[in-house]
Design a protein around this motif. Structure first.
Motif, PDB file in Angstrom:
ATOM      1  N   PHE A 150      -3.029 -10.009   6.970  1.00  0.00           N
ATOM      2  CA  PHE A 150      -2.145  -9.315   7.838  1.00  0.00           C
ATOM      3  C   PHE A 150      -3.220  -8.280   8.507  1.00  0.00           C
ATOM      4  CE2 PHE A 150       0.918 -10.412   4.950  1.00  0.00           C
ATOM      5  CZ  PHE A 150       2.067 -11.242   5.820  1.00  0.00           C
ATOM      6  N   PRO A 151      -4.308  -8.789   9.206  1.00  0.00           N
ATOM      7  CA  PRO A 151      -5.407  -7.723   9.535  1.00  0.00           C
ATOM      8  C   PRO A 151      -4.676  -6.731  10.586  1.00  0.00           C
ATOM      9  CG  PRO A 151      -5.742  -9.873  10.763  1.00  0.00           C
ATOM     10  CD  PRO A 151      -4.579  -9.928   9.547  1.00  0.00           C
ATOM     11  N   GLY A 152      -5.183  -5.484  10.413  1.00  0.00           N
ATOM     12  CA  GLY A 152      -4.463  -4.396  11.436  1.00  0.00           C
ATOM     13  C   GLY A 152      -3.036  -4.140  11.027  1.00  0.00           C
ATOM     14  N   ALA A 153      -2.306  -4.682  10.327  1.00  0.00           N
ATOM     15  CA  ALA A 153      -0.849  -4.270  10.082  1.00  0.00           C
ATOM     16  C   ALA A 153      -0.795  -2.742   9.541  1.00  0.00           C
ATOM     17  CB  ALA A 153      -0.282  -5.638   9.236  1.00  0.00           C
ATOM     18  N   ARG A 154       0.394  -2.448   9.904  1.00  0.00           N
ATOM     19  CA  ARG A 154       0.789  -1.204   9.212  1.00  0.00           C
ATOM     20  C   ARG A 154       1.658  -1.294   7.874  1.00  0.00           C
ATOM     21  NH1 ARG A 154       4.386   3.387  12.313  1.00  0.00           N
ATOM     22  NH2 ARG A 154       4.636   4.873  10.589  1.00  0.00           N
ATOM     23  N   LEU A 155       1.595  -0.491   6.783  1.00  0.00           N
ATOM     24  CA  LEU A 155       2.237  -0.664   5.837  1.00  0.00           C
ATOM     25  C   LEU A 155       3.276   0.670   5.779  1.00  0.00           C
ATOM     26  CD1 LEU A 155       2.231  -2.330   3.048  1.00  0.00           C
ATOM     27  CD2 LEU A 155       0.722  -0.826   2.104  1.00  0.00           C
ATOM     28  N   PHE A 156       4.562   0.202   5.402  1.00  0.00           N
ATOM     29  CA  PHE A 156       5.704   1.102   5.394  1.00  0.00           C
ATOM     30  C   PHE A 156       6.130   1.339   3.965  1.00  0.00           C
ATOM     31  CE2 PHE A 156       5.681  -0.538   9.863  1.00  0.00           C
ATOM     32  CZ  PHE A 156       5.909   0.480  10.695  1.00  0.00           C
ATOM     33  N   PRO A 157       6.127   2.649   3.399  1.00  0.00           N
ATOM     34  CA  PRO A 157       6.902   2.730   2.267  1.00  0.00           C
ATOM     35  C   PRO A 157       8.594   2.904   2.349  1.00  0.00           C
ATOM     36  CG  PRO A 157       6.163   4.790   3.300  1.00  0.00           C
ATOM     37  CD  PRO A 157       5.501   3.615   4.078  1.00  0.00           C
ATOM     38  N   LEU A 158       8.913   2.470   1.639  1.00  0.00           N
ATOM     39  CA  LEU A 158      10.501   2.076   1.458  1.00  0.00           C
ATOM     40  C   LEU A 158      11.337   2.775   0.306  1.00  0.00           C
ATOM     41  CD1 LEU A 158      12.440   1.362   3.747  1.00  0.00           C
ATOM     42  CD2 LEU A 158      12.606  -0.891   2.783  1.00  0.00           C
ATOM     43  N   ASP A 159      11.398   3.947   0.153  1.00  0.00           N
ATOM     44  CA  ASP A 159      11.947   4.500  -1.040  1.00  0.00           C
ATOM     45  C   ASP A 159      13.164   5.460  -0.724  1.00  0.00           C
ATOM     46  OD1 ASP A 159      10.080   3.147  -2.765  1.00  0.00           O
ATOM     47  OD2 ASP A 159       8.529   4.738  -2.149  1.00  0.00           O
ATOM     48  N   SER A 160      13.448   5.645   0.405  1.00  0.00           N
ATOM     49  CA  SER A 160      14.536   6.688   0.886  1.00  0.00           C
ATOM     50  C   SER A 160      15.223   6.136   2.109  1.00  0.00           C
ATOM     51  CB  SER A 160      14.003   8.175   0.887  1.00  0.00           C
ATOM     52  OG  SER A 160      12.844   8.318   1.869  1.00  0.00           O
ATOM     53  N   ASP A 161      16.266   6.903   2.412  1.00  0.00           N
ATOM     54  CA  ASP A 161      17.097   6.612   3.655  1.00  0.00           C
ATOM     55  C   ASP A 161      16.146   6.999   4.863  1.00  0.00           C
ATOM     56  OD1 ASP A 161      19.146   6.007   2.029  1.00  0.00           O
ATOM     57  OD2 ASP A 161      20.050   7.723   2.442  1.00  0.00           O
ATOM     58  N   GLN A 162      15.422   7.998   4.565  1.00  0.00           N
ATOM     59  CA  GLN A 162      14.431   8.450   6.006  1.00  0.00           C
ATOM     60  C   GLN A 162      13.452   7.344   6.163  1.00  0.00           C
ATOM     61  OE1 GLN A 162      12.321  12.042   5.498  1.00  0.00           O
ATOM     62  NE2 GLN A 162      11.625  12.016   7.401  1.00  0.00           N
ATOM     63  N   ASP A 163      12.949   6.764   5.136  1.00  0.00           N
ATOM     64  CA  ASP A 163      11.982   5.604   5.253  1.00  0.00           C
ATOM     65  C   ASP A 163      12.786   4.307   5.831  1.00  0.00           C
ATOM     66  OD1 ASP A 163       9.895   7.133   4.166  1.00  0.00           O
ATOM     67  OD2 ASP A 163      10.308   6.191   2.169  1.00  0.00           O
ATOM     68  N   ALA A 164      13.917   4.225   5.554  1.00  0.00           N
ATOM     69  CA  ALA A 164      14.646   2.974   6.086  1.00  0.00           C
ATOM     70  C   ALA A 164      15.138   2.962   7.558  1.00  0.00           C
ATOM     71  CB  ALA A 164      16.083   3.012   5.319  1.00  0.00           C
ATOM     72  N   THR A 165      15.132   4.350   7.888  1.00  0.00           N
ATOM     73  CA  THR A 165      15.667   4.866   9.357  1.00  0.00           C
ATOM     74  C   THR A 165      14.266   4.616  10.022  1.00  0.00           C
ATOM     75  OG1 THR A 165      17.163   6.535   8.513  1.00  0.00           O
ATOM     76  CG2 THR A 165      16.333   6.243  10.848  1.00  0.00           C
TER      77      THR A 165
END
Length: 779
Positions: free
Chosen positions: A192-207
């Motif tokens: 995935f060149p240039g793709a953004r990586l999202f952390p998902l450990d809390s409700d704020q990250d899920a929002t």
């Protein structure tokens, strides 16, 4: 300009330069208008997805590593703390972990599901209809070997919009978070060149993830945007009853499938295809209440669309009962006929017409004008009885093509006739007393499968070392053995009639006068809209409902005109690097072509721009190959996946590519090479042996041109003796270490083995006591 006495100004004609500037401005304005219209269309489509005027945003959560917890990701994406309204009744039928989500804060609605990645067929079916994918990565390794295998299949089929998430980053120390994200970004850059990586450990990250999914740019996949498709959310089955037999069941029934229609408007008179089961008819389309309205307090009733199309919005309180939107018209309904009606009298000889008699007379005159060398003093009447040598050979060639076709005359004789190294064979087949570990290893080995693999490997190696070379049989004349082959002066420019000596299967297929023109006409009219409807599919076998009850998703797609008819389909495929086993031509494979899934025995050929294409005996690994097969018509574009079924139920990915065309007149020629050895050389002439073993065969193949491995070209001059020796003349000096070769060709066709019912492969189950391939690391 000049002023008139009345005060008016006379208009002068524009100059050539002014007209040129005006045309430039018109073109610029027109281009701006087209650009603005396309931009508005994209924005409208983007705003409809997940809104009250369109279907919910379908998101599939896919785990790419055995160590990640995808269920925890779906729990966080419920966003109940951020005002999300979860609807469990809006789950996807056949998927255990699925739910509907309404976000009044974003004015959007979502449908989340977590398909079973161990079932490759189910995963591919879900991704075909999903709007977005959420790939769950491991915080240290990214994905494992099986995750890489899943990505290879998904990329080849066509990947929709996606997002990358990882868990466990917040649990690391503050100093190690940056290094972990940097290492993970480096790993994901490969796929995935240039793709953004999202952390998902809390409700704020899920929002934040939900906001990104709702606002990201959607990828348009041609094979699904031109066809209405539906992922079943509610399924019911009612068996048919035969009135004449006292109400006894007939083995078929009516399948009622509810879900959101995506892609383009749905028509009740079109056929529908259920992935893995075949094509079926629709009887009616209903409009039930939308189970996931955006405004859950004040839902709105469904509204029928214009011109027979369905236009659904949110379900409403007023529409308490299910309304019938459309019923099938028997006069306009498309037929399930997949094969053409065969007329056994179609090939019978009839009395020639006047036009054919005139054409034959004209050809006879042209033939009579040919100049021949005749003895001095021969009259014209006597000259007509002198038979030219070329005419005699030509008549014999025509008679040989009328003999009975035998599709089983393949290259096994050339492979079986090779002298195998006896010492190597004894080492492979010999067994000796071994220790306990070796005995346990041998218990899990299938000797029959090992022998078959060894045979295929030796055939592939022999074909690579000596391409298309076969041995002339000693117990049979070459004239009879190769009676269906012919020689070509030039493979590129020599003519070959594509309608000559067609097999009986060609009377069962359909052919377009212009496939490209038909494709443009069929696929040009579409309008991306979606609704919640219930489809009544008639005459469905109970195995479809059994598959749903077993926990597998159900995908329906409305077919375009002519897509239920059989023809010869060609696909451009590349060998997947993970598979190294030889794949022989006419070997049964499992195909994923667009929404279709079927089994067939294809043939392989070279991808060239000529009018004739050489057969490939094995699927090549260093070049793209054209795969030809009898299959239902599918209009491009569509991704293609090729799997090979093992005896233990596993399926290996052997090739990926795309749909090329539908052309029954594509000529695929199988080449065989007869080789001989020159043992007496006198400059340009040589006496050759071992190519033939009797005098009649030499005289029969005398018109065919010879060539050598060193680039010499020549022909047979005469036969010497009765044991296969012949005198040949070449265009330059011969060498003693050279080899004389003769190329012969015949046209080949695929085998009619199309089967839409594909057995489901064994799942890749993780844990002890499960069968997992050696080339996948499931840790």
């Amino acid at each position: 300009m000049m002023s008139s006495p009345t005060g008016r100004v006379s208009v002068t004609a524009l100059t050539k330069k002014q007209r040129k500037e005006a045309r430039k401005m018109d073109k610029r304005h027109k281009a701006n208008q087209l650009r603005r219209n396309k931009k508005d269309l994209v924005l409208t489509e983007k705003r409809r997805l997940g809104s009250r005027d369109g279907p919910p945003h379908l998101v599939a959560v896919v785990a790419l590593h055995a160590g990640v917890d995808a269920e925890a990701v779906t729990r966080l994406l419920r966003c109940e703390g951020a005002g999300g309204l979860v609807r469990e009744e809006n789950s996807v039928c056949g998927v255990s972990d699925s739910f509907g989500l309404v976000m009044p804060r974003f004015k959007q609605r979502f449908t989340f599901l977590r398909p079973d990645t161990a079932d490759m067929h189910s995963l591919l079916d879900v991704v075909k209809v999903a709007d977005s994918l959420v790939f769950v990565l491991d915080s240290t390794e990214g994905w494992d070997s099986y995750g890489d295998h899943c990505l290879s299949c998904l990329f080849s089929q066509g990947l929709p919009a996606h997002a990358l998430v990882c868990q466990g980053v917040s649990d690391l120390a503050v100093k190690k978070r940056v290094d972990s994200r940097r290492a993970l970004a480096k790993i994901s850059e490969i796929r995935f060149p240039g793709a953004r990586l999202f952390p998902l450990d809390s409700d704020q990250d899920a929002t934040l993830m939900l906001r990104h999914l709702g606002a990201q740019r959607q990828r348009r996949l041609g094979f699904r945007s031109r066809r209405p498709h539906l992922l079943a959310q509610q399924v019911s089955y009612t068996p048919n009853s035969s009135e004449g037999s006292g109400g006894a069941p007939t083995g078929l029934g009516t399948l009622c499938v509810s879900g959101y229609v995506r892609g383009c408007p749905l028509q009740v008179d079109r056929l529908v295809h259920i992935s893995g089961f075949g094509d079926f008819l629709l009887s009616q389309i209903d409009a039930p209440i939308d189970p996931l309205p955006l405004n859950s307090m004040t839902p709105r009733p469904a509204k029928p669309g214009k011109e027979g199309d369905v236009d659904m919005q949110d379900g409403g309180v007023e529409a308490a009962s299910v309304r019938v939107l459309m019923k099938a018209d028997p006069a306009r309904r498309e037929s399930l006929q997949a094969e053409a009606e065969v007329d056994p009298m179609d090939g019978e000889q009839t009395w020639p017409t006047d036009t054919e008699l005139l054409e034959a007379e004209g050809k006879g005159r042209e033939r009579s004008k040919r100049v021949m060398k005749v003895p001095k003093g021969t009259s014209d009447y006597q000259a007509t009885w002198i038979v030219d040598e070329e005419d005699e050979n030509g008549e014999e060639d025509e008679e040989s093509t009328d003999d009975e076709e035998d599709e089983d005359l393949m290259m096994e004789e050339s492979i079986d006739g090779e002298d195998l190294d006896s010492q190597e064979e004894e080492e492979l087949n010999s067994t000796s007393d071994k220790g306990g570990a070796d005995q346990r290893y041998d218990e899990h080995m299938d000797e029959a499968e090992e022998g078959e693999g060894l045979k295929r490997y030796r055939e592939a190696r022999a074909n690579e070392m000596f391409p298309d070379e076969v041995d002339t049989p000693l117990d049979q004349s070459a004239k009879n053995r190769f009676q269906r082959y012919r020689g070509l002066k030039s493979f590129r420019s020599s003519p070959w009639d594509p309608l000559e000596n067609l097999p009986a299967d060609y009377s069962r297929i359909f052919q377009f006068q212009s496939f490209e023109l038909c494709r443009v006409c069929v696929t040009s009219c579409f309008n991306p809209v979606g609704w919640y409807v219930t489809l009544h599919v008639v005459d469905v076998p109970p195995t479809v409902m059994e598959s749903v009850q077993a926990g597998r998703p159900l995908v329906l797609v409305s077919l375009l005109p002519h897509e239920q008819k059989m023809s010869v389909m060609h696909m451009l495929v590349r060998r997947h690097p993970s598979n190294t086993d030889p794949i022989k031509s006419k070997e049964e494979l499992v195909f994923h072509c667009g929404f279709r899934r079927f089994r067939a025995c294809p043939i392989f050929s070279q991808h060239t721009s000529a009018d004739k294409h050489k057969l490939e005996r094995f699927l090549r690994a260093d070049a793209p190959t054209v795969v030809s097969v009898y299959a239902p018509i599918t209009f491009p574009t569509a991704g293609v996946l090729l799997f090979k079924q093992r005896e233990d139920g596993m399926q290996d990915l052997v090739g990926t590519g795309s749909l090329l065309s539908c052309d029954p007149q594509r000529v695929v020629l199988k080449r065989i090479v007869l080789s001989g050895h020159p043992f007496k050389i006198n400059r340009r002439s040589a006496v050759c042996r071992y190519m033939f073993f009797n005098r009649d065969d030499i005289l029969w193949f005398k018109p065919v041109e010879l060539r050598t491995k060193w680039g010499r070209r020549g022909h047979i001059k005469e036969a010497l003796g009765t044991h296969g020796h012949m005198k040949c003349v070449f265009d330059s000096q011969m060498r003693s270490q050279d080899t004389v070769m003769m190329n012969l060709y015949k046209r080949v066709y695929p085998r009619w083995t199309y089967d839409p019912y594909v057995p489901l492969p064994l799942p890749w189950v993780k844990g002890e006591g499960t069968q997992v391939p050696d080339d996948f690391d499931m840790e």
